[in-house]
Every structure is written in C-alpha cells, then in structure tokens.
Design an enzyme around this catalytic site. Structure first.
Site, PDB file in Angstrom:
ATOM      1  N   LYS A 129       0.871  -1.186   0.000  1.00  0.00           N
ATOM      2  CA  LYS A 129       0.000   0.000   0.000  1.00  0.00           C
ATOM      3  C   LYS A 129       0.897   1.221   0.000  1.00  0.00           C
ATOM      4  CE  LYS A 129      -4.361   1.166   0.007  1.00  0.00           C
ATOM      5  NZ  LYS A 129      -5.545   0.461  -0.558  1.00  0.00           N
ATOM      6  N   ASP A 169      -6.786   4.450  -4.777  1.00  0.00           N
ATOM      7  CA  ASP A 169      -7.505   4.296  -3.506  1.00  0.00           C
ATOM      8  C   ASP A 169      -8.150   5.664  -3.268  1.00  0.00           C
ATOM      9  OD1 ASP A 169      -7.860   2.381  -1.056  1.00  0.00           O
ATOM     10  OD2 ASP A 169      -7.313   4.264  -0.115  1.00  0.00           O
TER      11      ASP A 169
HETATM   12  P1  NDP Z   1     -12.754   7.941  -3.215  1.00  0.00           P
HETATM   13  O1  NDP Z   1     -11.696   8.923  -2.972  1.00  0.00           O
HETATM   14  O2  NDP Z   1     -13.248   7.728  -4.607  1.00  0.00           O
HETATM   15  O3  NDP Z   1     -14.025   8.252  -2.309  1.00  0.00           O
HETATM   16  C1  NDP Z   1     -13.945   8.282  -0.929  1.00  0.00           C
HETATM   17  C2  NDP Z   1     -15.287   8.694  -0.394  1.00  0.00           C
HETATM   18  O4  NDP Z   1     -15.270   8.562   1.018  1.00  0.00           O
HETATM   19  C3  NDP Z   1     -15.625  10.129  -0.694  1.00  0.00           C
HETATM   20  O5  NDP Z   1     -17.012  10.277  -0.822  1.00  0.00           O
HETATM   21  C4  NDP Z   1     -15.105  10.831   0.565  1.00  0.00           C
HETATM   22  O6  NDP Z   1     -15.722  12.077   0.833  1.00  0.00           O
HETATM   23  C5  NDP Z   1     -15.464   9.833   1.619  1.00  0.00           C
HETATM   24  N1  NDP Z   1     -14.586  10.020   2.791  1.00  0.00           N
HETATM   25  C6  NDP Z   1     -13.229  10.045   2.824  1.00  0.00           C
HETATM   26  N2  NDP Z   1     -12.771  10.267   4.077  1.00  0.00           N
HETATM   27  C7  NDP Z   1     -13.863  10.386   4.826  1.00  0.00           C
HETATM   28  C8  NDP Z   1     -14.063  10.630   6.205  1.00  0.00           C
HETATM   29  N3  NDP Z   1     -13.032  10.808   7.041  1.00  0.00           N
HETATM   30  N4  NDP Z   1     -15.347  10.653   6.646  1.00  0.00           N
HETATM   31  C9  NDP Z   1     -16.372  10.451   5.788  1.00  0.00           C
HETATM   32  N5  NDP Z   1     -16.256  10.242   4.489  1.00  0.00           N
HETATM   33  C10 NDP Z   1     -15.016  10.213   4.012  1.00  0.00           C
HETATM   34  O7  NDP Z   1     -12.215   6.567  -2.590  1.00  0.00           O
HETATM   35  P2  NDP Z   1     -12.681   5.090  -2.885  1.00  0.00           P
HETATM   36  O8  NDP Z   1     -14.134   5.051  -3.147  1.00  0.00           O
HETATM   37  O9  NDP Z   1     -11.750   4.514  -3.868  1.00  0.00           O
HETATM   38  O10 NDP Z   1     -12.344   4.396  -1.491  1.00  0.00           O
HETATM   39  C11 NDP Z   1     -13.295   4.296  -0.424  1.00  0.00           C
HETATM   40  C12 NDP Z   1     -12.897   3.179   0.518  1.00  0.00           C
HETATM   41  O11 NDP Z   1     -12.829   1.944  -0.205  1.00  0.00           O
HETATM   42  C13 NDP Z   1     -11.507   3.339   1.169  1.00  0.00           C
HETATM   43  O12 NDP Z   1     -11.527   2.773   2.453  1.00  0.00           O
HETATM   44  C14 NDP Z   1     -10.623   2.480   0.272  1.00  0.00           C
HETATM   45  O13 NDP Z   1      -9.448   2.048   0.940  1.00  0.00           O
HETATM   46  C15 NDP Z   1     -11.561   1.335  -0.021  1.00  0.00           C
HETATM   47  N6  NDP Z   1     -11.225   0.544  -1.193  1.00  0.00           N
HETATM   48  C16 NDP Z   1     -11.122   1.125  -2.426  1.00  0.00           C
HETATM   49  C17 NDP Z   1     -10.827   0.349  -3.524  1.00  0.00           C
HETATM   50  C18 NDP Z   1     -10.818   0.897  -4.903  1.00  0.00           C
HETATM   51  O14 NDP Z   1     -10.713   0.098  -5.846  1.00  0.00           O
HETATM   52  N7  NDP Z   1     -10.953   2.193  -5.102  1.00  0.00           N
HETATM   53  C19 NDP Z   1     -10.519  -1.090  -3.383  1.00  0.00           C
HETATM   54  C20 NDP Z   1     -10.740  -1.606  -2.058  1.00  0.00           C
HETATM   55  C21 NDP Z   1     -11.038  -0.795  -1.010  1.00  0.00           C
HETATM   56  P3  NDP Z   1     -14.905  13.452   0.648  1.00  0.00           P
HETATM   57  O15 NDP Z   1     -14.972  13.738  -0.820  1.00  0.00           O
HETATM   58  O16 NDP Z   1     -15.640  14.411   1.483  1.00  0.00           O
HETATM   59  O17 NDP Z   1     -13.506  13.196   1.146  1.00  0.00           O
END
Ligand code: NDP
Length: 449
Positions: A129, A169
């Site tokens: 990571k 991510d």
């Molecule tokens: P994105 O950056 O596309 O989206 C993240 C989302 O989560 C946004 O809506 C963001 O809102 C919100 N968010 C981030 N931090 C916080 C917080 N502290 N409190 C509330 N909401 C928050 O990321 P992903 O969708 O790619 O990733 C989301 C999760 O999925 C993570 O845990 C990641 O590790 C996991 N994941 C992702 C994968 C992938 O293929 N992308 C694979 C496996 C797991 P805001 O815009 O306000 O920050």
C-alpha cells in the site's frame, strides 16, 4: 473478542512497541491475531518457523519527500509512502491513497490487510500500500499533475511490473493514475503494466472502475443467498460517494435494491425514492463537487450535515464505503434496532471492533473488507494479466471473472470459518483463508539467515 493466547498476545505487544502511536495498524493486527487463535495449536510448523512474528512485520517500508510547486509558484512539501508488506505469493500489489490523514500507521494497516485480501482472490499478488498526505481536494489539474509527477519521480525506483504494481484508492482515480503512469514511462522508457486502474486507451481493463463496488455487491448477494435472501426489494444505505460507493449503488440497483442514502465527509443525502445515480456521477465524477448539491437537482431529497447520522436511516442492508472507523458500536446498535440484516464493508476497516462485535453477536450477516471489497484488486490483477498478454477481454468476460472470484471468496471464507470452529463468522474465515496460502508459501521459501 480479545487476545487470549499468550504467544499471540506477546506478538501484539511487540507490534505496539515497534510501531508506537499507530492505532489503526494496531487495530488491524489485533483483529487478525484474534482470528489466528484456532491456528496456533493446529499448526506448530507455523510457530516453529516464526510465521506469525514475520507476517506482522513489513518486508520493506519506504518514506520520501515529495516537493512540488503550486499555481502561485510556492514550493509545497508532502510526504510519500510505500509499504511492501509481503511478497510470498506474488509481486507487491495495493493502492495509493492521497488524503491529509495519511501517515505511516494508515499505510501499514492497509498494507497488512492487503496481504490477506490479495491471497483471498486466489490470484498471485503480494500485499502493499502507499500514498501521501497530499490533499487533491481544491487543487487544480495542473497542481495534481505536478504533485503526481514528483511522487513518481521517487516511487518509480521501487516498483515494476514484476516487483510492485500500485493502483488507486481514496483520492487516487483515473486522473492521478494517468499522470503517474506518464511520469513512470518518461523516466523508464518502458510501456509496461506498472500501475493498474489505467485509462482504457493505454492498457486499462474494462470493469476496473466498477470492480470494487460491483464485487462488493456480488459478495453480499452470495452471502444473502446462502440464507435464502437477496438484494431484491431491499432498502440499502451506502456511505461515501466516491468510486466504491458509486458502483456499489449501481450494482445494488441492478440487483433490484433501492439505495436511499450516500454521504461525503461533510454530510449525507437521503432520497426515499431511491438515489438518482446519474446525478451523483455528474456531481462527483464530472464536477468534483460536494454531495449536498444533490438536493438542488432533487428537492424532495434531504441533506444532513455530519456523516455519522447516515446509520440512523432504516435499512435492510448497510454498505460502509467511505473510510476506516466510520461506523462505531452505537451506529451498529442503531442499525440492528432498525432491522438491518446484513452489513458488508466496501471501505477498508470501516467498522470499529465494537461495531463488528455487535453485528456478530446479533446474528447480522457481516462481510469483512478483506473479503467483501477484494473485487478491486482482483480486477487489477486481471488488468496485469491482460497487459502481459498485450490483449483485452470484453466487459462481459472481465465481469464474469470478477463475479466468480467474489463467489469463491465467500465460499472459501465460509468454509475456513467452519473448519476452524467459527461457523458463520466471516471475519475469522477470511483471515484464516487468506493467511494459509501466504503462510505455506513463506514456509516453503525459507528464512534468509
Ligand atoms: P474515493 O476517494 O473515490 O471516495 C472516498 C469517499 O469517502 C468520498 O465520498 C469521501 O468524501 C469519503 N470520505 C473520505 N474520508 C472520509 C471521512 N473521514 N469521513 C467520511 N467520508 C469520508 O475513494 P474510494 O471510493 O476509492 O475508497 C473508499 C474506501 O474503499 C476506502 O476505504 C478504500 O481504501 C476502499 N477501497 C477502495 C478500492 C478501490 O478500488 N478504489 C478497493 C478496495 C477498497 P470526501 O470527498 O468528502 O472526502
């Protein structure tokens, strides 16, 4: 559950001592070690070879300076990380996160979990990571490009298509991958599959964008089907509104469910008629704006400040898809009281240990992140495969493989839970099923004296 085995408790103590002030890493390791209690007596060969001690210590941890120049000509400095946690079963693989909360403890927790998740996919990928405390929010495209180029100017020397293959991510999507890929190619003069999540015109795979969200729903559907239930006609709450949340919403709708809520780090929207995903994609993917804009397009929907209130909405299925520790014990109790029957983690470690305890003790079907969100990295591995072959599969071909992988993950985690005396507990099942392949490979490869 707490750590009862003295040998594993000692390993935990060492992890805390060696990695002070890294609570997320401690939390991830503790949960896994708890699941290993049934293994210690049954596998003396792992104890003898120090597998448990070795698996919690990263093979390599890289930290570096990332200087870049903003649009006002001012020099900015961020910190970059890559943890190469375990290469026993394949080249290191895991995403890059750009978020101000990123520090060593977050990267280690994610890299540690990735090792087991990647093993669960059944594909030959090790765990890693990386990321930075850089915040892409509010930055211009040119600033994001300069940052990504600077980040890759150091990272390139640590990665390679057979060494370590990063992906996206939080905060790292197609735009950032493109800028980093361009810089890698400029420096190395190599057009190889060194990153996944690439654009479709330069080596990306169909379904990679949708993979984590779709895979989450395939896994959840399988978990529900095993109990004679399904997504059909259910009400679903999904947190986040990024990559994972958007494509989980899309697939849940396709499977006949109604998703009624999404969030970002400022607040959540509630649309009792069902979320209009075209609007969300326009706001989040095209305009890069906040989720509250949704109510301007759909005035019957509600917007609430603060993201934790989303768990008060009555639902059958909850899919936390935002970030770590976003769903605590109280939220879990509320979900259960409101009749929620299944929770599956799209985000990494979104449920606190207290929340997991509530779900398991109340008989809620619970799909832990390592199993439930493995579809993203699995499809990244399929992207690597297509890059090596210089060939592209169709959307339907990749989607079918993804679905097969998610169904198998459910079956393997479920079987391991049963075999080791914790039937129905997919936390224990996923940890053990993911561990065994890595542990046996470590055993076979010996120790460097
Ligand atoms: P994105 O950056 O596309 O989206 C993240 C989302 O989560 C946004 O809506 C963001 O809102 C919100 N968010 C981030 N931090 C916080 C917080 N502290 N409190 C509330 N909401 C928050 O990321 P992903 O969708 O790619 O990733 C989301 C999760 O999925 C993570 O845990 C990641 O590790 C996991 N994941 C992702 C994968 C992938 O293929 N992308 C694979 C496996 C797991 P805001 O815009 O306000 O920050």
């Amino acid at each position: 559950m707490s750590l009862k085995n003295a040998y594993l408790a000692e390993i935990m103590e060492t992890v805390i001592k060696r990695n002070p002030a890294e609570p997320e890493f401690h939390q991830a390791v503790k949960e896994v070690l708890e699941s290993f209690e049934p293994l210690v007596d049954r596998h003396p060969e792992f104890v003898k070879a120090g597998i448990f001690e070795r698996i919690v210590e990263p093979e390599r941890f890289i930290m570096f300076r990332v200087p870049w120049v903003d649009d006002n000509g001012k020099v900015q400095v961020n910190r970059g990380f890559r943890v190469q946690f375990n290469s026993a079963i394949g080249p290191y693989k895991g995403g890059l996160r750009f978020h101000p909360s990123v520090y060593a403890g977050i990267i280690k927790f994610l890299g540690f979990e990735q090792t087991f998740k990647n093993s669960l996919t059944g594909l030959p990928i090790g765990g890693a990571k990386g990321g930075s405390d850089f915040d892409p929010k509010g930055k211009s495209d040119a600033e994001v490009m300069r940052f990504c180029q600077s980040f890759m100017t150091e990272l390139y020397r640590h990665i390679g298509p057979d060494t370590d293959v990063p992906a996206g991510d939080i905060g790292v999507g197609g735009r950032e991958i493109g800028f980093m890929y361009g810089q890698y190619k400029r420096i190395k003069n190599d057009f190889t599959g060194v990153l996944t999540g690439k654009g479709l015109t330069y080596g990306g795979s169909l379904v990679r964008t949708e993979a984590t969200g779709y895979g989450l729903c395939y896994f959840t559907e399988e978990m529900l089907n095993a109990q004679g239930k399904s997504f059909k006609d259910s009400t679903v709450v999904i947190s986040g509104s990024g990559n994972v949340a958007i494509y989980a919403t899309e697939k849940a709708h396709q499977l006949g469910a109604k998703v009624v809520a999404l969030s970002d780090s400022n607040g959540y929207i509630y649309d009792p008629e069902g979320i209009n995903l075209d609007t969300v994609k326009q706001i989040k993917e095209v305009e890069r704006k906040r989720i509250k804009e949704y109510v301007n397009y759909h005035p019957h929907a509600e917007y609430h400040e603060g993201c934790s209130g989303i768990w008060n909405i009555k639902c059958d299925i909850a899919l936390p898809c935002a970030t770590q520790n976003e769903l605590d014990g109280e939220a879990a109790k509320t979900l259960v009281a409101n009749g929620c029957i299944a929770v599956a983690e799209g985000a990494n470690m979104p449920s606190t240990p207290e929340a997991v305890e509530v779900f398991l003790s109340k008989g809620v079907l619970f799909g832990p992140a390592k199993a439930a969100n493995a579809g993203g990295v699995a499809t990244s591995a399929l992207e690597m495969c297509q890059n090596s072959m210089r060939y592209s599969w169709t959307f339907e071909e990749v989607d079918a493989k993804l679905k097969d992988i998610m169904v198998n993950i459910y079956k393997n985690a479920s079987a391991a839970a049963k075999e080791y005396g914790h039937e129905g507990n997919l936390v224990v099942g996923a940890n053990i099923a993911g561990f065994l392949k890595v542990a046996n490979s470590m055993l076979a490869q010996g120790i460097a004296y």
